[in-house]
Design a protein around this motif. Structure first.
Motif, mmCIF file in Angstrom:
data_model
loop_
_atom_site.group_PDB
_atom_site.id
_atom_site.type_symbol
_atom_site.label_atom_id
_atom_site.label_comp_id
_atom_site.label_asym_id
_atom_site.label_seq_id
_atom_site.Cartn_x
_atom_site.Cartn_y
_atom_site.Cartn_z
ATOM 1 N N ALA A 88 17.633 -30.064 -10.907
ATOM 2 C CA ALA A 88 16.368 -30.327 -11.265
ATOM 3 C C ALA A 88 16.213 -30.365 -12.765
ATOM 4 O O ALA A 88 16.525 -29.825 -13.915
ATOM 5 C CB ALA A 88 15.786 -29.005 -11.042
ATOM 6 N N GLU A 89 16.134 -32.080 -12.187
ATOM 7 C CA GLU A 89 15.534 -31.863 -13.713
ATOM 8 C C GLU A 89 13.921 -32.595 -14.340
ATOM 9 O O GLU A 89 13.236 -33.129 -13.721
ATOM 10 C CB GLU A 89 15.907 -33.913 -14.115
ATOM 11 N N ASP A 90 13.954 -32.204 -16.020
ATOM 12 C CA ASP A 90 12.163 -32.223 -16.038
ATOM 13 C C ASP A 90 11.532 -33.066 -16.707
ATOM 14 O O ASP A 90 10.285 -32.889 -17.414
ATOM 15 C CB ASP A 90 11.886 -30.842 -16.697
ATOM 16 N N GLY A 91 12.494 -34.458 -16.144
ATOM 17 C CA GLY A 91 12.022 -35.172 -18.526
ATOM 18 C C GLY A 91 12.877 -35.071 -18.734
ATOM 19 O O GLY A 91 13.313 -35.739 -19.920
ATOM 20 N N VAL A 92 13.478 -33.539 -19.374
ATOM 21 C CA VAL A 92 14.064 -33.598 -20.998
ATOM 22 C C VAL A 92 15.196 -32.592 -20.593
ATOM 23 O O VAL A 92 16.358 -32.926 -20.920
ATOM 24 C CB VAL A 92 13.056 -32.876 -21.722
ATOM 25 N N HIS A 93 15.007 -31.364 -19.843
ATOM 26 C CA HIS A 93 16.370 -31.289 -19.593
ATOM 27 C C HIS A 93 16.609 -30.785 -18.066
ATOM 28 O O HIS A 93 15.882 -31.363 -17.151
ATOM 29 C CB HIS A 93 16.138 -29.339 -20.176
ATOM 30 N N THR A 94 18.046 -30.672 -18.054
ATOM 31 C CA THR A 94 18.259 -30.423 -16.532
ATOM 32 C C THR A 94 18.255 -29.040 -16.383
ATOM 33 O O THR A 94 18.936 -28.018 -16.921
ATOM 34 C CB THR A 94 19.495 -31.367 -15.964
ATOM 35 N N ARG A 95 17.769 -28.473 -15.320
ATOM 36 C CA ARG A 95 17.804 -27.380 -14.558
ATOM 37 C C ARG A 95 19.007 -26.951 -14.023
ATOM 38 O O ARG A 95 18.518 -27.830 -12.909
ATOM 39 C CB ARG A 95 16.987 -25.991 -14.302
ATOM 40 N N VAL A 96 19.590 -25.804 -14.218
ATOM 41 C CA VAL A 96 21.434 -25.668 -13.238
ATOM 42 C C VAL A 96 21.117 -24.017 -12.474
ATOM 43 O O VAL A 96 21.116 -23.346 -13.214
ATOM 44 C CB VAL A 96 22.500 -25.640 -13.605
#
Length: 135
Positions: A88-96
């Motif tokens: 999931a991308e939050d615009g700055v980072h990707t959460r795995v």
């Protein structure tokens, strides 16, 4: 970016560069990356032996979700696991977010008594350092 993180988790030439723990590099990464495709990953342990697992890719929804099975050749985890990984991308980072379903509670508890979680954390930290090189 999520597409770059997805590549790190799915491309056979990138996976061995980060998916390993202290003193146990990934030395085998053979895979047929498609739904129904098989894979074999292996890590060379400090004593020179190989710890390997086999699996099958069940679902591939690039770049958001990956589902696969895993079964260690020397079945120390107590049976096949199913791993669902979400990106999931939050615009700055990707959460795995990985979710691992073990064959039983006892199998899960046995894994939690090993240094596997520490090794995964080392791998994720290594990945964080490598991603800027691959951008």
């Amino acid at each position: 970016p999520r597409p770059l993180v997805w590549r790190a988790f799915t491309e056979a030439d990138l996976i061995p560069r980060w998916l390993w723990g202290k003193d146990s590099p990934m030395t085998v990464c053979d895979q047929d990356f498609r739904p129904g495709g098989a894979f074999r990953w292996g890590w060379t342990l400090p004593d020179g032996s190989l710890m390997a697992l086999n699996g099958k890719f069940l679902e591939i929804e690039a770049p958001a979700r990956l589902v696969h099975t895993e079964l260690f050749e020397m079945d120390w985890t107590g049976g096949e696991t199913v791993v669902t990984t979400r990106f999931a991308e939050d615009g700055v980072h990707t959460r795995v977010t990985p979710k691992i379903v073990y064959s039983s509670g006892a199998a899960r508890d046995a894994v939690m008594r090993t240094p596997m979680a520490d090794g995964m954390e080392e791998g994720y930290q290594r990945l964080d350092g490598l991603l800027p090189e691959w951008a």
